[in-house]
Write an enzyme that holds these catalytic residues in place. Sequence first.
Site, PDB file in Angstrom:
ATOM      1  N   ASP A   1       0.852  -1.175   0.000  1.00 37.81           N
ATOM      2  CA  ASP A   1       0.000   0.000   0.000  1.00 37.81           C
ATOM      3  C   ASP A   1       0.899   1.241   0.000  1.00 37.81           C
ATOM      4  OD1 ASP A   1      -2.407   1.654   0.593  1.00 37.81           O
ATOM      5  OD2 ASP A   1      -1.471   1.840   2.573  1.00 37.81           O
TER       6      ASP A   1
ATOM      7  N   ASP B   1      -1.862  -0.739   5.848  1.00 38.96           N
ATOM      8  CA  ASP B   1      -2.182  -0.114   7.130  1.00 38.96           C
ATOM      9  C   ASP B   1      -3.666   0.059   7.394  1.00 38.96           C
ATOM     10  OD1 ASP B   1      -2.522   2.104   5.220  1.00 38.96           O
ATOM     11  OD2 ASP B   1      -2.573   3.389   6.995  1.00 38.96           O
TER      12      ASP B   1
ATOM     13  N   ASP C   1      -0.463   4.944   0.807  1.00 42.40           N
ATOM     14  CA  ASP C   1      -0.832   5.983   1.764  1.00 42.40           C
ATOM     15  C   ASP C   1      -0.800   5.494   3.201  1.00 42.40           C
ATOM     16  OD1 ASP C   1      -1.539   8.497   0.349  1.00 42.40           O
ATOM     17  OD2 ASP C   1      -2.855   7.149  -0.758  1.00 42.40           O
TER      18      ASP C   1
END
Length: 266
Positions: free
Chosen positions: A27, A197, A29
């Site tokens: 990922d 996250d 961001d």
Amino acid sequence: MSSEEAPKSVLPYPPIHADAPFVVLSDWDGTITDRDSNDYLVDNLGFGFEKRRELNLECLSGRMTFRDSFAEMLDSVNQKHAFEECKNELKKNIKLDPGFVNFYTWCRSKKIPFVIVSSGMAPNIKGVLETLLPNQEDTKDIDIIANEVKFTDPEGTGKTWEIVYRHPTSGFGHDKSQAILPYRELEHKPTLFFCGDGVSDLSAAKHADLLFAKVMANGHSDLKTFCEREQIKHVPFKDFNKVLERVRDVVEGGKSVEQVLREEGN
């Protein structure tokens, strides 16, 4: 693999790394970056933190899809702020995880493919990467699988804009599992590492061999919360130095994924 039909992508994919024994997917961001760039835009240029977090929790609880919640967040930004303004704000305010450059440099030295799998928009990711990586040539070795952007103003200059979802029929908007599952069909079964996250990573969480869940300095991690609830084995990490340590254990140290997970308390 699920028996459900895979969502159709309206955007092309890069070729998979069919001969690689190890592949890292991550990922963008809040994982590679020090903060979520989309959250930054919504909190500072859109309707703000409280409404944004309310929608995050609706999504995490399953009462709202990520696709719909994310579109609502971006709608609070995109009618008031031009796309280039947003991108420049991110280039000025978003930084890389302190361990990322070391980890990515090591991956390149070992010829391990690195793939960004993001629910953000590719132009923003490229803009920040080109600003922050020490050598801009490095960006050519990173595959970016993300959503896109469409300019909606009559002049087509981006005064107004909207997100183009890779998988518009999926509740994720971008079903990240579709970037991982083709590797599962390969005969030699590469070892897949995935770092994430948040709620946009839930579709990918069950498909990696070794899953890393980013934990922020305040102890917050939607992905870690999800993994604990669903009993998905994972390695928590605060920065990519931990990811480098554990991936190196597998690639160079001869440890199995299962051994690493046991050592991490799974």
